[in-house]
Design a protein around this motif. Sequence first.
Motif, PDB file in Angstrom:
ATOM      1  N   MET A 269       0.829  -1.211   0.000  1.00  7.93           N
ATOM      2  CA  MET A 269       0.000   0.000   0.000  1.00  7.93           C
ATOM      3  C   MET A 269       0.859   1.256   0.000  1.00  7.93           C
ATOM      4  O   MET A 269       0.562   2.225  -0.719  1.00  7.93           O
ATOM      5  CB  MET A 269      -0.933  -0.018   1.211  1.00  7.93           C
ATOM      6  N   ALA A 270       1.907   1.264   0.792  1.00  8.47           N
ATOM      7  CA  ALA A 270       2.761   2.443   0.863  1.00  8.47           C
ATOM      8  C   ALA A 270       3.426   2.729  -0.479  1.00  8.47           C
ATOM      9  O   ALA A 270       3.535   3.898  -0.888  1.00  8.47           O
ATOM     10  CB  ALA A 270       3.824   2.241   1.951  1.00  8.47           C
ATOM     11  N   ARG A 271       3.840   1.687  -1.163  1.00  5.99           N
ATOM     12  CA  ARG A 271       4.507   1.868  -2.458  1.00  5.99           C
ATOM     13  C   ARG A 271       3.498   2.226  -3.554  1.00  5.99           C
ATOM     14  O   ARG A 271       3.701   3.169  -4.324  1.00  5.99           O
ATOM     15  CB  ARG A 271       5.258   0.595  -2.844  1.00  5.99           C
ATOM     16  N   ILE A 272       2.399   1.468  -3.634  1.00  7.88           N
ATOM     17  CA  ILE A 272       1.428   1.668  -4.711  1.00  7.88           C
ATOM     18  C   ILE A 272       0.744   3.023  -4.602  1.00  7.88           C
ATOM     19  O   ILE A 272       0.397   3.651  -5.606  1.00  7.88           O
ATOM     20  CB  ILE A 272       0.392   0.521  -4.699  1.00  7.88           C
ATOM     21  N   SER A 273       0.580   3.517  -3.376  1.00  7.07           N
ATOM     22  CA  SER A 273      -0.108   4.808  -3.190  1.00  7.07           C
ATOM     23  C   SER A 273       0.627   5.948  -3.880  1.00  7.07           C
ATOM     24  O   SER A 273       0.012   6.942  -4.266  1.00  7.07           O
ATOM     25  CB  SER A 273      -0.252   5.114  -1.696  1.00  7.07           C
ATOM     26  N   ARG A 274       1.935   5.806  -4.058  1.00  8.21           N
ATOM     27  CA  ARG A 274       2.695   6.861  -4.711  1.00  8.21           C
ATOM     28  C   ARG A 274       2.421   6.924  -6.213  1.00  8.21           C
ATOM     29  O   ARG A 274       2.712   7.932  -6.859  1.00  8.21           O
ATOM     30  CB  ARG A 274       4.194   6.650  -4.459  1.00  8.21           C
ATOM     31  N   VAL A 275       1.869   5.834  -6.773  1.00  6.69           N
ATOM     32  CA  VAL A 275       1.609   5.755  -8.213  1.00  6.69           C
ATOM     33  C   VAL A 275       0.116   5.760  -8.520  1.00  6.69           C
ATOM     34  O   VAL A 275      -0.346   6.479  -9.405  1.00  6.69           O
ATOM     35  CB  VAL A 275       2.256   4.487  -8.813  1.00  6.69           C
ATOM     36  N   ALA A 276      -0.638   4.952  -7.775  1.00  7.37           N
ATOM     37  CA  ALA A 276      -2.061   4.741  -8.089  1.00  7.37           C
ATOM     38  C   ALA A 276      -3.006   5.283  -7.028  1.00  7.37           C
ATOM     39  O   ALA A 276      -4.213   5.091  -7.120  1.00  7.37           O
ATOM     40  CB  ALA A 276      -2.322   3.246  -8.295  1.00  7.37           C
ATOM     41  N   GLY A 277      -2.466   5.942  -6.014  1.00  8.57           N
ATOM     42  CA  GLY A 277      -3.321   6.456  -4.951  1.00  8.57           C
ATOM     43  C   GLY A 277      -3.644   5.379  -3.927  1.00  8.57           C
ATOM     44  O   GLY A 277      -3.011   4.321  -3.876  1.00  8.57           O
ATOM     45  N   HIS A 278      -4.619   5.648  -3.106  1.00  4.77           N
ATOM     46  CA  HIS A 278      -4.970   4.745  -2.015  1.00  4.77           C
ATOM     47  C   HIS A 278      -5.902   3.636  -2.493  1.00  4.77           C
ATOM     48  O   HIS A 278      -6.475   3.700  -3.590  1.00  4.77           O
ATOM     49  CB  HIS A 278      -5.631   5.535  -0.886  1.00  4.77           C
ATOM     50  N   VAL A 279      -6.037   2.620  -1.660  1.00  3.17           N
ATOM     51  CA  VAL A 279      -6.978   1.538  -1.942  1.00  3.17           C
ATOM     52  C   VAL A 279      -8.366   2.137  -2.167  1.00  3.17           C
ATOM     53  O   VAL A 279      -8.823   2.990  -1.403  1.00  3.17           O
ATOM     54  CB  VAL A 279      -7.012   0.529  -0.768  1.00  3.17           C
ATOM     55  N   THR A 280      -9.030   1.694  -3.233  1.00  7.03           N
ATOM     56  CA  THR A 280     -10.361   2.216  -3.547  1.00  7.03           C
ATOM     57  C   THR A 280     -11.458   1.366  -2.910  1.00  7.03           C
ATOM     58  O   THR A 280     -12.400   1.914  -2.331  1.00  7.03           O
ATOM     59  CB  THR A 280     -10.573   2.284  -5.067  1.00  7.03           C
ATOM     60  N   THR A 281     -11.348   0.055  -3.027  1.00  7.04           N
ATOM     61  CA  THR A 281     -12.338  -0.829  -2.402  1.00  7.04           C
ATOM     62  C   THR A 281     -11.704  -2.163  -2.047  1.00  7.04           C
ATOM     63  O   THR A 281     -10.667  -2.553  -2.605  1.00  7.04           O
ATOM     64  CB  THR A 281     -13.550  -1.135  -3.324  1.00  7.04           C
ATOM     65  N   ILE A 282     -12.353  -2.850  -1.137  1.00  8.35           N
ATOM     66  CA  ILE A 282     -12.081  -4.265  -0.856  1.00  8.35           C
ATOM     67  C   ILE A 282     -13.356  -5.019  -1.198  1.00  8.35           C
ATOM     68  O   ILE A 282     -14.443  -4.649  -0.753  1.00  8.35           O
ATOM     69  CB  ILE A 282     -11.737  -4.521   0.629  1.00  8.35           C
ATOM     70  N   ARG A 283     -13.219  -6.088  -1.995  1.00  7.69           N
ATOM     71  CA  ARG A 283     -14.369  -6.898  -2.368  1.00  7.69           C
ATOM     72  C   ARG A 283     -14.217  -8.295  -1.755  1.00  7.69           C
ATOM     73  O   ARG A 283     -13.121  -8.872  -1.784  1.00  7.69           O
ATOM     74  CB  ARG A 283     -14.488  -7.021  -3.885  1.00  7.69           C
ATOM     75  N   ARG A 284     -15.293  -8.800  -1.203  1.00  4.49           N
ATOM     76  CA  ARG A 284     -15.273 -10.136  -0.588  1.00  4.49           C
ATOM     77  C   ARG A 284     -16.237 -11.055  -1.335  1.00  4.49           C
ATOM     78  O   ARG A 284     -17.415 -10.739  -1.498  1.00  4.49           O
ATOM     79  CB  ARG A 284     -15.658 -10.062   0.886  1.00  4.49           C
ATOM     80  N   LEU A 285     -15.707 -12.180  -1.797  1.00  3.50           N
ATOM     81  CA  LEU A 285     -16.512 -13.169  -2.506  1.00  3.50           C
ATOM     82  C   LEU A 285     -17.246 -14.053  -1.506  1.00  3.50           C
ATOM     83  O   LEU A 285     -16.793 -14.214  -0.362  1.00  3.50           O
ATOM     84  CB  LEU A 285     -15.619 -14.024  -3.399  1.00  3.50           C
ATOM     85  N   PRO A 286     -18.362 -14.641  -1.911  1.00  2.00           N
ATOM     86  CA  PRO A 286     -19.069 -15.558  -1.004  1.00  2.00           C
ATOM     87  C   PRO A 286     -18.166 -16.707  -0.580  1.00  2.00           C
ATOM     88  O   PRO A 286     -17.406 -17.244  -1.389  1.00  2.00           O
ATOM     89  CB  PRO A 286     -20.241 -16.067  -1.861  1.00  2.00           C
ATOM     90  N   ARG A 287     -18.218 -17.065   0.693  1.00  2.00           N
ATOM     91  CA  ARG A 287     -17.414 -18.170   1.198  1.00  2.00           C
ATOM     92  C   ARG A 287     -17.986 -19.478   0.690  1.00  2.00           C
ATOM     93  O   ARG A 287     -19.197 -19.666   0.607  1.00  2.00           O
ATOM     94  CB  ARG A 287     -17.390 -18.172   2.735  1.00  2.00           C
ATOM     95  N   ARG A 288     -17.111 -20.415   0.355  1.00  2.00           N
ATOM     96  CA  ARG A 288     -17.543 -21.679  -0.234  1.00  2.00           C
ATOM     97  C   ARG A 288     -17.162 -22.832   0.695  1.00  2.00           C
ATOM     98  O   ARG A 288     -16.215 -22.749   1.429  1.00  2.00           O
ATOM     99  CB  ARG A 288     -16.901 -21.875  -1.597  1.00  2.00           C
TER     100      ARG A 288
END
Length: 288
Positions: A269-288
């Motif tokens: 996150m610290a590295r990517i934020s310098r290029v693409a900004g902060h995390v936009t969303t977290i998506r959770r798939l249905p548990r199987r």
Amino acid sequence: MSRATGPDRRINPYRDDIAAAYLRGEVKAGRFVDGEDRQVKLPCVPLLQRPDADAPMDTQLLFGENFRAYEEKGGFAWGQSAHDDYVGYVDAKALAPHPYKPSHVVAALRTFVYPRADLKSRPATPLALNAKVKVVGAKGDFSEIERGGWVFTAHLAPVDAFVRDFVSVAEEHLGAPYLWGGRESTGVDCSGLVQASLERAGISSLRDTDMQEATLGERLPEPIDFTTLARGDLVFWKGHVGIMVDAERMIHASGFQMRVVVERLDIAMARISRVAGHVTTIRRLPRR
């Protein structure tokens, strides 16, 4: 995409001069055609932005996948992948008419098509994970496939047999080189890794990160509580995605390391934020 600009051209086959018949009434085009179903006969084929061998590659088509061709001109077929609806140009010589109905998929990261049912025979064709084949015979440890050749049977799975843990499939790609538009282990990008891994678990996914962010699973509440993350959660930035392997670490095809890596989410996150900004969303798939 808004109705003012029309359907997303990445997954809707239309141009000013030609469009798929099913889009009649939704888009304007010079003519509407039904198209012709063809099938990829090479191990892996680039889907290009333009009818030019040097054009950028948006994604790839794998052996045995179907492609609806709406136009063939200058050695290229323009159409739509049946796998994920992506639209683009393909070398027409890579496509075969009269598609077969696959019975099996390649379940190993990679395998080979041999000329004989003999592991010492020289393999002619490599096949990637999720390639589609039709088994027409068997001999010893090998399965004979439509259009010729033999594949090690243990590397195949019936088309309706899936793994439970898609993250384990992603982990098999560890160390694979990064390739923009890639969908297989000799070169894969971030959304291609997600798509390929989910496919082995029987979960359909669109191709690009923004499409996946809009359609996969459920969005975790905001503000994001990063202490609640779990294996299989998808972490999105603008133009990038990773898969949580546990509460703290993520696997992703990294354009920084130029390979598939596992690293701590906070470091990424610290590295990517310098290029693409902060995390936009977290998506959770249905548990199987």
